[in-house]
Structure formats: structure tokens, C-alpha cells
Design a protein around this motif. Structure first.
Motif, PDB file in Angstrom:
ATOM      1  N   SER A  21       5.004  62.031  -3.699  1.00 16.98           N
ATOM      2  CA  SER A  21       5.789  61.352  -2.666  1.00 16.98           C
ATOM      3  C   SER A  21       5.336  61.871  -1.295  1.00 16.98           C
ATOM      4  N   GLU A  22       5.888  61.301  -0.240  1.00 17.76           N
ATOM      5  CA  GLU A  22       5.498  61.722   1.111  1.00 17.76           C
ATOM      6  C   GLU A  22       5.775  63.204   1.347  1.00 17.76           C
ATOM      7  N   ASN A  23       6.852  63.713   0.749  1.00 19.41           N
ATOM      8  CA  ASN A  23       7.178  65.134   0.936  1.00 19.41           C
ATOM      9  C   ASN A  23       6.694  65.988  -0.240  1.00 19.41           C
ATOM     10  N   LYS A  24       5.659  65.452  -0.930  1.00 22.46           N
ATOM     11  CA  LYS A  24       4.935  66.198  -1.976  1.00 22.46           C
ATOM     12  C   LYS A  24       5.780  66.511  -3.211  1.00 22.46           C
ATOM     13  N   GLU A  25       6.713  65.635  -3.511  1.00 22.86           N
ATOM     14  CA  GLU A  25       7.384  65.735  -4.812  1.00 22.86           C
ATOM     15  C   GLU A  25       6.546  64.957  -5.822  1.00 22.86           C
ATOM     16  N   ILE A  26       6.571  65.411  -7.066  1.00 18.83           N
ATOM     17  CA  ILE A  26       5.719  64.805  -8.098  1.00 18.83           C
ATOM     18  C   ILE A  26       6.543  63.843  -8.949  1.00 18.83           C
TER      19      ILE A  26
END
Length: 211
Positions: free
Chosen positions: A19-24
Motif C-alpha cells: 500500500s502507499e504506507n508500505k503495508e503488505i
């Protein structure tokens, strides 16, 4: 040797992973793994000892994703938070929650490191490079420490019979060798980033050595 595997699909799924905030996103993490299983299966039964285990773990993760608590399994981050908050992770091998999402994903995470290292070796290899050595070195650096002596021995014997570099490049279904190398150069950093984010999250929550 060419089969249904296509390296472009690996690039696409791992691009979708973060995601944009680096969640997988677990949905795409699983999709990426399905592509990697397809890659292993394209090479025959050699990798079945790893691919069969990966498939069973993928199915467990899909069950979580489709289950009543599925909303908590949208990302690896939300899964870790949910399972730890609800004491759903078995840290002691007591038999409670033996197949938690955290433990199941850890098994995939370890195998992903092996594939990442191996694909990176293929990318930087030369015509003289031996796939058996590349695969063994990647295995020794990643999965070997988690496998019994019996599995390690079987794995190393299997690696010795691997096809040559050309056969691997053909299986990628990505054009010429130069095109394959270029696409591996796109795929391996994506896989590496997903792996590193997972590694950091698991380390922070003391999940890396789950039994």
C-alpha cells in the motif's frame, strides 16, 4: 521447459503487494506466492518438497482471508496486530493455535528469502554459472537452518540435478536472456522490499522464531 509461468506476473503481483504506507496486502502476497509456486512447478518435481508446503500455507492464509475475521487479515500488519491482541499466536508449541496466520506466513516468509536469493543469483549469473551451486548457496543462507537433516540432504541432492541456466531463463517466458535479466532486475527488488518489511515487523513483535 516453458510452462504456464510468466515472470511478468511476479512483477505485477509484487507491485500490487504494498500500500502507499508500505503495508503488505495478504491477497497479493498470496498471489505472488502462487506465481512462484508455478515457477517451481515449471521445473518439474525437484522443488515439490518446498512448493507443496507453500501451497498448503497459501490455502491456510486464504481460509483466514475468507473467514469471519477476514477484515483483520487484509494486510500482514493488521493480521499481526489482531492475532497478538487476541492471543492467537502459539509461542510455546503448546498445541493451541498451531496454524495461526503469523506462524503460517512466517513459513512462507522464510521460503521467500530463498527464492529471492536464488532469483538474484540467476540475474547476476554468467553462462558458466551452475544453477545447482546458486540454488544451494541461496538455500544454505535461508531455509536450511529451519529444515531437518533429512530434508536438507534431500534438498541438496535435488539441487544437483537442476537444469542449466538456459532452462531457467526459458521457464521465465519473458523473451530473450537480456529481457529476462532486465525483468529479474525489476522483480527481485520488489520481492526483497516485501520480505524486508515483513522481517522488520516480525522482529519488532518477536515473531521470527515461532515454533
Amino acid at each position: 521447459m516453458a510452462g504456464s509461468f510468466n515472470l511478468q506476473n511476479v512483477v505485477d503481483t509484487y507491485k500490487s503487494c504494498l500500500s502507499e504506507n508500505k503495508e503488505i496486502y495478504i491477497k497479493y502476497y498470496i498471489a505472488g506466492w502462487r506465481e512462484l509456486v508455478s515457477f517451481m512447478n515449471s521445473l518439474g518435481s525437484l522443488f515439490s518438497f518446498i512448493s507443496k508446503d507453500a501451497v498448503s500455507k497459501i490455502q491456510i492464509m486464504e481460509t483466514f482471508l475468507m473467514g469471519e475475521n477476514g477484515a483483520h487479515y487484509l494486510t500482514v500488519q493488521s493480521m499481526v496486530k489482531f492475532e497478538l491482541n487476541n492471543k492467537l499466536v502459539d509461542f510455546t508449541q503448546s498445541g493451541s493455535h498451531p496454524e495461526s496466520g503469523c506462524r503460517t506466513l512466517l513459513r512462507l516468509h522464510r521460503a521467500l528469502r530463498w527464492l529471492q536469493l536464488f532469483l538474484e543469483s540467476l540475474r547476476t549469473s554468467t553462462e558458466d554459472s551452475k544453477t545447482s551451486i546458486m540454488c544451494s548457496e541461496a538455500y544454505n543462507e535461508s531455509l536450511a537452518q529451519y529444515h531437518s537433516w533429512f530434508i536438507q540432504t534431500a534438498a541438496r541432492l535435488a539441487f544437483r540435478t537442476l537444469p542449466g541456466r538456459d532452462a531457467f531463463f526459458e521457464v521465465m517466458n519473458a523473451g530473450s536472456q537480456q529481457q529476462v535479466v532486465a525483468m529479474l532486475g525489476e522483480a527481485t527488488p520488489l520481492i526483497s522490499e516485501v520480505h524486508q518489511i515483513t522481517e522488520d515487523l516480525y522482529a519488532k513483535n518477536k515473531l521470527l522464531e515461532l515454533p
